[in-house]
Structures are given as C-alpha cells and as structure tokens.
Enzyme design. Structure first.
Site, PDB file in Angstrom:
ATOM      1  N   VAL A   1      60.844  62.097  92.598  1.00 57.75           N
ATOM      2  CA  VAL A   1      61.571  62.958  91.679  1.00 57.75           C
ATOM      3  C   VAL A   1      61.548  64.499  92.252  1.00 57.75           C
ATOM      4  CG1 VAL A   1      61.459  61.837  89.572  1.00 57.75           C
ATOM      5  CG2 VAL A   1      59.545  63.251  90.307  1.00 57.75           C
TER       6      VAL A   1
ATOM      7  N   ILE B   1      56.734  69.664  97.698  1.00 57.23           N
ATOM      8  CA  ILE B   1      57.217  69.522  99.338  1.00 57.23           C
ATOM      9  C   ILE B   1      56.527  70.533 100.119  1.00 57.23           C
ATOM     10  CG2 ILE B   1      59.206  69.482 100.732  1.00 57.23           C
ATOM     11  CD1 ILE B   1      60.689  67.882  98.723  1.00 57.23           C
TER      12      ILE B   1
ATOM     13  N   LEU C   1      50.746  63.663  97.309  1.00 55.81           N
ATOM     14  CA  LEU C   1      50.219  63.442  96.098  1.00 55.81           C
ATOM     15  C   LEU C   1      48.566  62.878  96.424  1.00 55.81           C
ATOM     16  CD1 LEU C   1      52.955  61.686  94.216  1.00 55.81           C
ATOM     17  CD2 LEU C   1      52.306  64.283  94.160  1.00 55.81           C
TER      18      LEU C   1
ATOM     19  N   PRO D   1      64.467  84.966  92.072  1.00 59.40           N
ATOM     20  CA  PRO D   1      65.072  84.807  93.167  1.00 59.40           C
ATOM     21  C   PRO D   1      64.380  84.503  94.499  1.00 59.40           C
ATOM     22  CG  PRO D   1      64.858  86.932  92.685  1.00 59.40           C
ATOM     23  CD  PRO D   1      64.300  86.324  91.526  1.00 59.40           C
TER      24      PRO D   1
ATOM     25  N   LYS E   1      70.272  76.164  96.863  1.00 56.71           N
ATOM     26  CA  LYS E   1      69.217  76.677  95.787  1.00 56.71           C
ATOM     27  C   LYS E   1      69.024  78.325  96.073  1.00 56.71           C
ATOM     28  CE  LYS E   1      64.801  76.179  93.516  1.00 56.71           C
ATOM     29  NZ  LYS E   1      63.449  75.352  93.547  1.00 56.71           N
TER      30      LYS E   1
ATOM     31  N   ALA F   1      63.641  69.577  94.176  1.00 54.66           N
ATOM     32  CA  ALA F   1      63.936  70.892  94.599  1.00 54.66           C
ATOM     33  C   ALA F   1      62.887  71.481  95.421  1.00 54.66           C
ATOM     34  CB  ALA F   1      63.703  71.630  93.228  1.00 54.66           C
TER      35      ALA F   1
ATOM     36  N   THR G   1      56.814  73.296  94.297  1.00 52.77           N
ATOM     37  CA  THR G   1      55.976  73.369  95.165  1.00 52.77           C
ATOM     38  C   THR G   1      55.263  72.220  96.013  1.00 52.77           C
ATOM     39  OG1 THR G   1      54.248  73.645  93.784  1.00 52.77           O
ATOM     40  CG2 THR G   1      55.282  75.888  94.739  1.00 52.77           C
TER      41      THR G   1
ATOM     42  N   SER H   1      55.374  49.973 102.501  1.00 52.54           N
ATOM     43  CA  SER H   1      55.784  48.637 102.036  1.00 52.54           C
ATOM     44  C   SER H   1      57.089  48.893 101.163  1.00 52.54           C
ATOM     45  CB  SER H   1      54.753  48.287 100.895  1.00 52.54           C
ATOM     46  OG  SER H   1      55.220  46.900 100.165  1.00 52.54           O
TER      47      SER H   1
ATOM     48  N   GLY I   1      54.846  55.754 102.851  1.00 53.39           N
ATOM     49  CA  GLY I   1      56.054  56.174 103.325  1.00 53.39           C
ATOM     50  C   GLY I   1      56.292  57.497 102.470  1.00 53.39           C
TER      51      GLY I   1
END
Length: 517
Positions: free
Chosen positions: A58, A358, A345, A107, A89, A61, A356, A50, A23
């Site tokens: 973490v 996400i 991951l 930016p 952001k 951003a 980067t 689970s 998840g």
C-alpha cells in the site's frame, strides 16, 4: 571511464555475492539499486522471493527524492508513471487537522524569497504581528498549482525566482515492484521463487553464511539484505536485533486499505490526509483507481468499525475487500548486524502520514553503498550506518509527532491526548525556538527541510511571540509591496501550468509530457 568488461575484485576480500531476502518494493529496490551502483564490479545479486507470499503493497505515495532513485537505476520518470499507472504529486493536503472544516497544504517547494539574509517567513511574520497577516500558501507555487488542479515540469531556467519547485509520484506499488523486477532481471539479477525457511550462521564469525529454502536450496552469500517485511526474519529473528517501540509516542497501530473507482478524471495532483476521530484517512489518486486507507489507534476503534468508516467515505465503488494491516511505530535497535542490513519494514516502520516508507528504503541503500564493506564487514561501518539511520528515523518520527501535537481537534480522546503528551527533547527544542522567535532548527539527517516545518507551523496557526528584528530593516509598507510582487510572480508562474488531467492523459499517448515554457 569505460567499465571493466572482465570484472575482477581488487582483493580476495571483496564482496562478490549479495543475497536479498524477500521481494516486493523493498527487495527489488535494493536489488536494482545495488546492481546499478555496483555495475562492473563482479558482484552477483540474488533475490529470493516467494510468489506464494503476499506483500503489504500500500506504499503508493512518495517524496521527490524517489526520482533520484529512478535515475540511478536508469529509468525515466515517465517510464515509471506509465508502467505503474502513476500520477504526479505536488504535496499533501491536510483536511480537518487544524479543526473541523479546515485544510492546509504541505508543498514540495519554497515559500517566497529571503532578503538581506533574512528568511521570507520572518517578513511574513512581521506583517502578521502588525495585524496584516496574509495566507502563507499564497507564496508557494506548488500550493497554487494544487489549488488549480494544474501541473507542469520544472525547468532549468524558470520564468522567475519563485517558479522553483519539486514533485514526487503516486504509483501502484505492486506494478512498481513488477517494473523493478523486470529491470532487475534484465540487469542479470537472479530470481529464486521459493520460501526461506531459516538462516545458517557461520560458527566463527556469527555472520549469516547461507539461507535454506523450502525447496531444499542452500543460498550462500557475502552480504545479506533483509527485506522480509514486518517479520524481519534475518535481522530480528536470526540476529536478534531488538525492537525499539515508539507506540507510546505514535499510538496509531492499525490501518485498513481499500481502493475504489475514481469519481472524476484525475484533477488533484496531491495526496490528501483527512483527520478522523481515531486517526486519519489517506486518498492517493492513480490513473486507474484511487487508493484509500484509514490509519487508526486500536485502543480507540475496532477493525470492523474502521472498515465501515472507510467504506462509507469512498468516492466510488470499492475495487477490493478491506486489507487490514497491523503495525507498531519503531525500529530495530541495529539496522546493520554482521553481514546483514535490514531494509524497509524489516528495519522499522513509521505510519505513512508523510509518505516516508519508500524514502527510508532509498536512503538505507544510499548509505549502504556509501559505506559498502568487504567480506569482513568492519563493525565501524555498521556503527556509522546504525547511528545515521537511527537519527533519520528519529527526525521523521518527530515531524510526524508535530502533526498530532499541534492538532486543534478538541473533545476527541486521541487528539486531546496527543496535544497534551510531552514531546521528545529534540522536538521540544525545535518547537520552543519557533515559538520564541520563528527560528527554524535543522538537525543532522533531517528528512524534511525548513519549508516543510513552516507549512506545519503556519497550517496549525502556531505563530511565534515575535519575529526576527532584522526583518525591521524594511518598513511595513515596503514588506507589503514586496509580498505583493511575490504573489504576482507566483500567479504568473502558475499560469504556465496546464490541467493535471492533461499531463496524465499524455502519459498514455505516444508523446511524452512537455515541459512548461
């Protein structure tokens, strides 16, 4: 077109069941996105997660593309910000990377305006070469708002041509995953709260046939999404997709994270990255706290020392114990094997310097839908997915390497070594063309476009030897006058923004934040 109320796959070979292993942010992004994009096609989606197993949690951003994901699954930006204690952001502030007491801003928006087919930065370089250098940041609306601590929403008809920008979000990753879980279950996604013990392969195809759980369940599926984190239980362990190690190029291999109370009300609508002796520290402002972390090379610094450095730099009282994360830069050799696709991951990792993680989840899902297979999972589809994803990882890797390569922190072993290290071929080519004549090169599957690279080159004072001769169509006086007008337009556009803290305050009220006039 009206959706099919009684969905039936066109053929017997159509995918009818997708199982998401794991998840967290990756798993629920995968499940909700597929549920939205495959709506009405009779595809059952199951998430095995689970509650006894924690997540890294973490990734707080993002980059602006995340707002396309919100839209794809039927969420409004404000829904996400409210549910996740999020904040806007505008980019990333880099402190100390170009030397002590320096800072520059990356930016989410353009710099200046082109003319006669010549990019703005070539006119900026023309003045610099004439001894009339100006601050590139003065020609970015995002940067101007960041300086002032203000924010507004983009509009369809901006006040002038330079009032064009984009924005991303900071959010509490655990709350974001919980929001997606809620949305997913409303869409009919099945949740199994259990621990996956092992995968069973089909003896004929070598594909995954089912997942076995600790409670004795056998969960079958046509397509499996591996979101099991660094373990990569399906893609890495079961299907033996080898790890491509990039720690020689990006030696930071540890992080310690620790949230703290905010010292002041929200007034910095951006992420901050502060260079430290053995790596760099992030600051991510949320509505209810500040996220902090120190990314470092274990060859240069021990865990206890890193935690002490981080704790000593917190602006407020710590809200949790240090959370240590071990990682290595790199990716699985194949991201799609048989009927299994690795996401998040489980597929690879690049340090969070440019937010980067996400993005790579999101683009993996977009590519998967674009190449969505049937039960046979044609290897040609997997080959294209693997080719494109490998390029995407390499492009992001090279952009991150540039930050280290261009650093101006002399006398510190990590930074001196990174400055002296040879560059990957594609990056070396990019840098060479920039140094020669300010040429910005864009490859296939670039995650960061020209303004991002320009912000790095200018921020690290990497001026090329010459500018584009086509910029000499205008005299120096004409260019100076044009840049004066552009600066005035930036200031005028920024005048429509309001304090960022007001925008965030309105998120908790009944009224939605208003767009700028």
């Amino acid at each position: 077109m009206q959706a099919n109320s009684d969905p039936k796959p066109d053929g017997a070979d159509a995918i009818r069941s997708v199982v998401v292993a794991g998840g967290g942010t990756a798993g629920w992004m995968a499940a909700t996105y597929l549920a939205a994009r495959l709506e009405g096609q009779g595809v059952k989606i199951t998430v095995i997660e689970s509650s006894a197993i924690g997540t890294v949690g973490v990734g707080e951003a993002t980059v602006p593309a995340i707002r396309d994901f919100f839209k794809a699954i039927g969420l409004h930006d404000f829904d996400v910000l409210r549910a996740s204690n999020g904040t806007p952001k505008l980019g990333i502030d880099f402190a100390g990377w170009a030397g002590e007491n320096t800072r520059f801003f990356h930016p989410f928006g353009l710099y200046g305006l082109s003319s006669r087919g010549v990019p703005f930065h070539q006119y900026w370089l023309k003045l610099a070469h004439a001894g009339r250098r100006r601050d590139l940041a003065d020609y970015s609306l995002c940067t101007e708002m960041a300086r002032q601590g203000t924010f507004m929403l983009p509009v369809d008809n901006p006040v002038n041509e330079l009032a064009v920008f984009d924005w991303a979000v900071h959010f509490d990753a655990a709350r974001f995953a919980a929001l997606l879980r809620e949305v997913g279950q409303q869409r009919g996604i099945q949740l199994i709260d259990d621990v996956i013990t092992h995968a069973v392969l089909d003896g004929q195809t070598g594909h995954i046939a089912q997942l076995e759980t600790k409670a004795g369940l056998s969960v079958t599926g046509d397509l499996f999404i591996d979101c099991t984190g660094f373990r990569s239980m399906l893609l890495g362990e079961t299907l033996d997709s080898k790890w491509v190690d990039w720690t020689g190029l990006l030696p930071c291999d540890r992080a310690v994270a620790m949230p703290c109370a905010a010292a002041t009300a929200f007034d910095r609508p951006y992420t901050t990255s502060t260079a430290r002796e053995a790596g760099w520290q992030w600051r991510i402002p949320l509505q209810h706290r500040v996220g902090n972390g120190y990314v470092y090379a274990s060859s240069q610094l021990g865990d206890d020392e890193a935690a002490a450095v981080l704790r000593g730099s917190l602006e407020g009282a710590p809200l949790a114990d240090p959370n240590f994360i071990r990682f290595g830069a790199g990716h699985r050799q194949s991201f799609w094997v048989g009927n299994c696709i690795g996401v998040g991951l489980a597929a690879g990792f690049l340090e969070p310097l440019e937010s980067t993680a996400i993005t790579l989840i999101q683009t993996a899902l977009e590519k998967l839908v674009d190449l969505f297979p049937d039960r046979h999972c044609d290897p040609a589809l997997a080959a294209e997915f693997n080719r494109a994803t490998t390029l995407e990882y390499e492009r992001i890797r090279d952009f991150i390497i540039l930050h280290y390569h261009a650093n101006r922190r002399h006398g510190q072993p990590l930074w001196d070594a990174m400055r002296a290290a040879p560059l990957p071929d594609k990056l070396a080519h990019k840098v060479a063309l920039w140094r020669a004549r300010g040429k910005l090169v864009r490859y296939e599957w670039e995650a960061f476009l020209d303004p991002s690279w320009l912000s790095m080159y200018a921020g690290f004072d990497m001026l090329p030897a010459r500018h584009d001769p086509l910029a000499d169509h205008f005299t120096q006086a004409q260019v100076e006058q044009a840049l004066d007008h552009m600066r005035e337009a930036i200031v005028a556009a920024a005048g429509h923004a309001r304090p960022a803290r007001d925008f965030v305050a309105r998120l908790s009220g009944a009224a939605a934040p208003v767009r700028a006039a």
